[in-house]
Motif scaffolding. Structure first.
Motif, short mmCIF file in Angstrom:
data_model
loop_
_atom_site.label_atom_id
_atom_site.label_comp_id
_atom_site.label_asym_id
_atom_site.label_seq_id
_atom_site.Cartn_x
_atom_site.Cartn_y
_atom_site.Cartn_z
N GLY A 1 0.85 -1.36 -0.12
CA GLY A 1 -0.06 0.03 -0.01
C GLY A 1 0.76 1.36 -0.21
O GLY A 1 2.01 1.04 -0.45
N GLU A 2 0.06 2.38 0.38
CA GLU A 2 1.09 3.50 0.48
C GLU A 2 1.46 4.05 -0.83
O GLU A 2 2.81 4.38 -1.18
N ILE A 3 0.57 3.91 -1.83
CA ILE A 3 1.06 4.13 -3.15
C ILE A 3 0.58 5.56 -3.52
O ILE A 3 -0.65 6.21 -3.38
N PHE A 4 1.46 6.55 -3.76
CA PHE A 4 1.32 8.00 -4.13
C PHE A 4 1.85 8.73 -5.15
O PHE A 4 2.63 7.98 -5.84
N ILE A 5 1.51 9.74 -5.56
CA ILE A 5 1.99 10.48 -6.66
C ILE A 5 2.73 11.65 -5.83
O ILE A 5 2.12 12.21 -4.88
N HIS A 6 4.11 11.73 -6.29
CA HIS A 6 4.81 12.59 -5.38
C HIS A 6 5.98 13.27 -5.96
O HIS A 6 6.22 12.84 -7.13
N GLY A 7 6.56 14.34 -5.51
CA GLY A 7 7.46 15.17 -6.17
C GLY A 7 9.03 14.33 -5.81
O GLY A 7 8.94 13.03 -5.48
#
Length: 167
Positions: free
Chosen positions: A119-125
């Motif tokens: 889990g903990e899937i993000f769109i990030h910088g």
């Protein structure tokens, strides 16, 4: 004279620090983002207002970019229909917005194999100090854009916005 110069230097430094902190939180007054579509093979993320493309971004993926994420630690990015479900202004990756992986089907499949879905899937910088990206495809399964781009995305996309992730 020395006190005035020192005071000016302190006030200038404080003003600079405050300006730097405020830069990552942009405001957006344009059309609502109603859907995101991500094409892993083309490394393209599209932000839509209904049928109109508002913005297009290029990105990096997880260290194992081909295939649907199935298990914790597999380095893959999910494929399927999810939603943007959270945001993290204090992320170690500048800013980040969360993707609702795993869904019920993801959880059930992983359980059937005796594994955890992750889990903990993000769109990030980009990464902060201490994390050394190996470009391209350096994340553990997330979608990475530039810091400037995540600032735009963070301001434009609301929690609850659907995202479709295609191979």
């Amino acid at each position: 004279m020395l006190k005035t110069t020192r005071r000016m230097a302190i006030l200038s430094g404080l003003a600079f620090a405050l300006a730097a902190c405020s830069n990552k939180f942009k405001t957006y007054n344009g059309p609502e983002v109603t859907r995101l579509q991500m094409f892993k093979g083309q490394r393209t993320l599209l932000l839509f207002n209904n049928a109109t493309v508002l913005k297009t971004y290029k990105f990096d993926l997880g260290f194992a970019p081909v295939g649907h994420k199935q298990f914790e630690g597999d380095g893959k990015t999910p494929e399927g229909s999810y939603t943007i479900d959270k945001r993290n202004p204090n992320s170690i990756f500048h800013l980040s917005i969360g993707i609702s992986y795993p869904n019920e089907a993801d959880i059930a499949y992983a359980a059937s194999q005796g594994r955890e879905p992750g889990g903990e899937i993000f769109i990030h910088g980009g990464p902060r100090k201490g994390i050394d990206p190996i470009k391209p495809d350096w994340t553990a399964g997330c979608i990475s854009v530039s810091d400037r781009e995540i600032e735009e995305i963070y301001s434009m996309v609301r929690d609850g916005t659907p995202i479709d992730i295609f191979a």
